[in-house]
Structure formats: structure tokens, C-alpha cells
Design a protein around this motif. Structure first.
Motif, PDB file in Angstrom:
ATOM      1  N   HIS A   1       0.372  -1.148   0.059  1.00 35.06           N
ATOM      2  CA  HIS A   1       0.033  -0.068   0.096  1.00 35.06           C
ATOM      3  C   HIS A   1       0.681   0.861  -0.032  1.00 35.06           C
ATOM      4  CE1 HIS A   1      -3.327  -2.661   0.765  1.00 35.06           C
ATOM      5  NE2 HIS A   1      -2.891  -3.186   2.208  1.00 35.06           N
ATOM      6  N   TYR A   2       0.766   1.620  -0.620  1.00 30.12           N
ATOM      7  CA  TYR A   2       1.422   3.615  -0.971  1.00 30.12           C
ATOM      8  C   TYR A   2       0.654   4.506  -0.947  1.00 30.12           C
ATOM      9  CZ  TYR A   2       5.642   6.427  -2.734  1.00 30.12           C
ATOM     10  OH  TYR A   2       6.746   6.840  -2.632  1.00 30.12           O
ATOM     11  N   ARG A   3       0.774   5.254   0.307  1.00 24.67           N
ATOM     12  CA  ARG A   3       0.214   5.690   1.106  1.00 24.67           C
ATOM     13  C   ARG A   3      -0.015   7.400   0.831  1.00 24.67           C
ATOM     14  NH1 ARG A   3      -1.375   1.418   4.379  1.00 24.67           N
ATOM     15  NH2 ARG A   3      -2.959   0.372   3.847  1.00 24.67           N
ATOM     16  N   PHE A   4       1.134   7.833  -0.465  1.00 20.94           N
ATOM     17  CA  PHE A   4       1.240   9.210  -0.340  1.00 20.94           C
ATOM     18  C   PHE A   4       0.082  10.500  -0.112  1.00 20.94           C
ATOM     19  CE2 PHE A   4       1.818   8.588  -4.747  1.00 20.94           C
ATOM     20  CZ  PHE A   4       1.176   9.794  -5.336  1.00 20.94           C
ATOM     21  N   ASP A   5      -0.798  10.304  -1.487  1.00 23.78           N
ATOM     22  CA  ASP A   5      -1.791  10.888  -1.428  1.00 23.78           C
ATOM     23  C   ASP A   5      -3.086  10.540  -0.888  1.00 23.78           C
ATOM     24  OD1 ASP A   5      -3.492  12.444  -3.028  1.00 23.78           O
ATOM     25  OD2 ASP A   5      -3.249  11.803  -4.835  1.00 23.78           O
ATOM     26  N   PRO A   6      -3.715  11.081   0.030  1.00 20.90           N
ATOM     27  CA  PRO A   6      -5.304  10.818   0.944  1.00 20.90           C
ATOM     28  C   PRO A   6      -5.976  10.998  -0.154  1.00 20.90           C
ATOM     29  CG  PRO A   6      -3.187  12.542   2.265  1.00 20.90           C
ATOM     30  CD  PRO A   6      -2.931  12.607   1.234  1.00 20.90           C
ATOM     31  N   ALA A   7      -6.222  11.545  -1.147  1.00 18.35           N
ATOM     32  CA  ALA A   7      -7.365  12.149  -2.583  1.00 18.35           C
ATOM     33  C   ALA A   7      -7.324   9.863  -2.955  1.00 18.35           C
ATOM     34  CB  ALA A   7      -6.819  12.696  -3.154  1.00 18.35           C
ATOM     35  N   ARG A   8      -5.863   9.203  -2.723  1.00 28.18           N
ATOM     36  CA  ARG A   8      -5.451   8.633  -3.252  1.00 28.18           C
ATOM     37  C   ARG A   8      -5.229   7.131  -2.970  1.00 28.18           C
ATOM     38  NH1 ARG A   8      -2.411   8.941  -8.683  1.00 28.18           N
ATOM     39  NH2 ARG A   8      -1.009   9.952  -6.962  1.00 28.18           N
TER      40      ARG A   8
ATOM     41  N   LEU B   1       5.693   7.862 -11.720  1.00 24.50           N
ATOM     42  CA  LEU B   1       4.616   6.628 -11.449  1.00 24.50           C
ATOM     43  C   LEU B   1       3.747   6.662 -10.897  1.00 24.50           C
ATOM     44  CD1 LEU B   1       7.808   4.099  -9.496  1.00 24.50           C
ATOM     45  CD2 LEU B   1       7.238   4.215 -11.489  1.00 24.50           C
ATOM     46  N   PHE B   2       3.512   8.285 -10.483  1.00 30.60           N
ATOM     47  CA  PHE B   2       2.076   8.722  -9.651  1.00 30.60           C
ATOM     48  C   PHE B   2       1.219   9.393  -9.994  1.00 30.60           C
ATOM     49  CE2 PHE B   2       3.437   5.318  -6.686  1.00 30.60           C
ATOM     50  CZ  PHE B   2       2.328   4.098  -6.764  1.00 30.60           C
ATOM     51  N   PRO B   3       1.193   9.636 -11.441  1.00 27.89           N
ATOM     52  CA  PRO B   3       1.197  10.952 -12.197  1.00 27.89           C
ATOM     53  C   PRO B   3      -0.499  12.028 -11.351  1.00 27.89           C
ATOM     54  CG  PRO B   3       0.959   9.761 -13.773  1.00 27.89           C
ATOM     55  CD  PRO B   3       1.556   9.173 -12.955  1.00 27.89           C
ATOM     56  N   ALA B   4      -0.265  13.098 -10.990  1.00 27.93           N
ATOM     57  CA  ALA B   4      -1.931  13.780 -10.739  1.00 27.93           C
ATOM     58  C   ALA B   4      -3.146  13.502 -11.513  1.00 27.93           C
ATOM     59  CB  ALA B   4      -1.002  15.272 -10.635  1.00 27.93           C
ATOM     60  N   ASP B   5      -2.832  12.811 -12.358  1.00 31.11           N
ATOM     61  CA  ASP B   5      -4.064  12.461 -13.414  1.00 31.11           C
ATOM     62  C   ASP B   5      -4.578  11.494 -12.672  1.00 31.11           C
ATOM     63  OD1 ASP B   5      -2.542  10.231 -14.604  1.00 31.11           O
ATOM     64  OD2 ASP B   5      -2.325  11.731 -16.132  1.00 31.11           O
ATOM     65  N   GLY B   6      -3.472  10.517 -12.481  1.00 31.94           N
ATOM     66  CA  GLY B   6      -5.103   9.604 -11.073  1.00 31.94           C
ATOM     67  C   GLY B   6      -4.010   7.981 -11.132  1.00 31.94           C
ATOM     68  N   GLY B   7      -3.216   8.132 -12.031  1.00 30.13           N
ATOM     69  CA  GLY B   7      -3.600   6.715 -12.874  1.00 30.13           C
ATOM     70  C   GLY B   7      -1.742   6.533 -12.896  1.00 30.13           C
ATOM     71  N   PRO B   8      -1.486   5.713 -12.744  1.00 31.43           N
ATOM     72  CA  PRO B   8       0.817   4.729 -12.479  1.00 31.43           C
ATOM     73  C   PRO B   8       0.748   5.695 -14.158  1.00 31.43           C
ATOM     74  CG  PRO B   8      -0.595   3.133 -12.714  1.00 31.43           C
ATOM     75  CD  PRO B   8      -1.529   4.357 -13.141  1.00 31.43           C
ATOM     76  N   ALA B   9       1.850   5.616 -14.232  1.00 29.55           N
ATOM     77  CA  ALA B   9       3.465   6.296 -16.057  1.00 29.55           C
ATOM     78  C   ALA B   9       2.435   5.131 -16.889  1.00 29.55           C
ATOM     79  CB  ALA B   9       4.651   6.673 -15.183  1.00 29.55           C
TER      80      ALA B   9
END
Length: 171
Positions: A92-99, A163-171
Motif C-alpha cells: 500500500h503506497y499512501r502518499f496521497d490521501p485523495a488516492r 510513477l503516480f501522476p496527478a491525473d490519477g494513474g501510474p505512468a
């Protein structure tokens, strides 16, 4: 006559956590299993051109693209060997509370052991290694030192945004 095995108090058992133990070469490391989503065999990956050498590629897993890094290559510059004990561990990679449901894949050598212990047994190891903030405290046992890897600190800002662009998906 043998002495009875001492029973652990319920409080001591509550403080213990389970760790996944793996190796990079001869060195031992551990991940808190509360961060582990799934342990898989090493699987084929789609490489990412122009990514840092430790970015192993992307995995399509259950309809989700998961970026994967090689922790051995990240830590010591040498990719993990192809062995039956080399695993692809999804964390689990939890750097962004929105994701909150993001996954990061980790290629780990000899990831086949676990350890149950109190996290307080890990102590700072007295080295200021700013280039590797994911290298956490250490625990000494009969096999030497075991170092805790901080999953959330594995990627720097530049690689994380690739790897986790702001548009919501991995590269």
C-alpha cells in the motif's frame, strides 16, 4: 526437569507486529506486513523507458497498472537476481490521501521469512543517510542486524510524480 515456557502477557502480544524479512545480498531487511497487500512470484513487467534504473517496470494486476521498483537496485545499484525466492510484493503506497488505494510493487530477494516482534526492538542506527530515507531503524538478533524499510519513503518526489501522476494513474 525442564522449565515451563513463559507465557506472554496479552499486552505484549498486542504490541507485536509481523514483519516480512528479505535479503539484499547478505544483508537482511524487513517490511511491516501491515503495509503488504499481496506477495506474488516474480512476474514479467513492461519496462518504462527513461525511468531510473531501479524502476523495474509496470505490472498489470487485476485490471490495475502497478509500478514496480527493484529494492536491491535502489539500495545498492544491483538488480535482484532471478531466484525462486525472489518475490514481487505489492504494498500500500499512501502518499496521497485523495488516492488511498494505490499499490507499489517491490522486487525483493529471498522474501520468504517472517518475524513477529515488538517494533520498539528496532533502534536508530546512528547514520544520517539522506540519500536513502527509507532505511529505518535496526534490530539486532542472533543473525546480525535487521533493518526496517519504510515503504512510504522509498520514492523521492520526482520518481513518485512520474510513477503516480496527478491525473490519477501510474505512468
Amino acid at each position: 526437569m525442564t522449565e515451563p515456557t513463559p507465557r506472554r502477557s496479552p499486552d505484549a502480544a498486542c504490541q507485536e507486529r509481523l514483519f516480512l524479512v528479505f535479503r539484499i545480498g547478505a544483508e537482511r531487511f524487513a517490511l511491516d506486513t501491515r503495509e503488504v497487500a499481496e506477495v506474488l512470484p516474480r512476474l514479467p513487467l513492461k519496462p518504462l523507458p527513461h525511468a531510473p534504473g531501479y524502476v523495474a517496470g509496470v505490472l498489470a494486476h487485476r485490471g490495475v497498472l502497478v509500478p514496480v521498483i527493484d529494492v536491491s537496485a535502489l539500495t545498492f545499484g544491483t538488480p535482484a537476481p532471478q531466484r525462486t525466492s525472489t518475490r514481487l510484493v505489492l504494498v500500500h503506497y499512501r502518499f496521497d490521501p485523495a488516492r488511498p488505494d494505490l499499490l507499489l510493487g517491490l522486487i525483493l530477494e529471498q522474501a520468504s521469512d517472517t518475524l513477529r516482534c515488538d517494533p520498539a526492538q528496532f533502534r536508530p542506527y546512528g547514520v544520517d543517510n539522506r540519500e536513502a530515507p527509507y532505511l529505518g531503524p535496526v534490530r539486532e538478533d542472533a543473525d546480525g542486524l535487521l533493518q526496517w524499510i519504510g515503504v512510504q519513503d522509498l520514492l523521492d518526489e520526482q520518481v513518485r510524480s512520474m510513477l503516480f501522476p496527478a491525473d490519477g494513474g501510474p505512468a
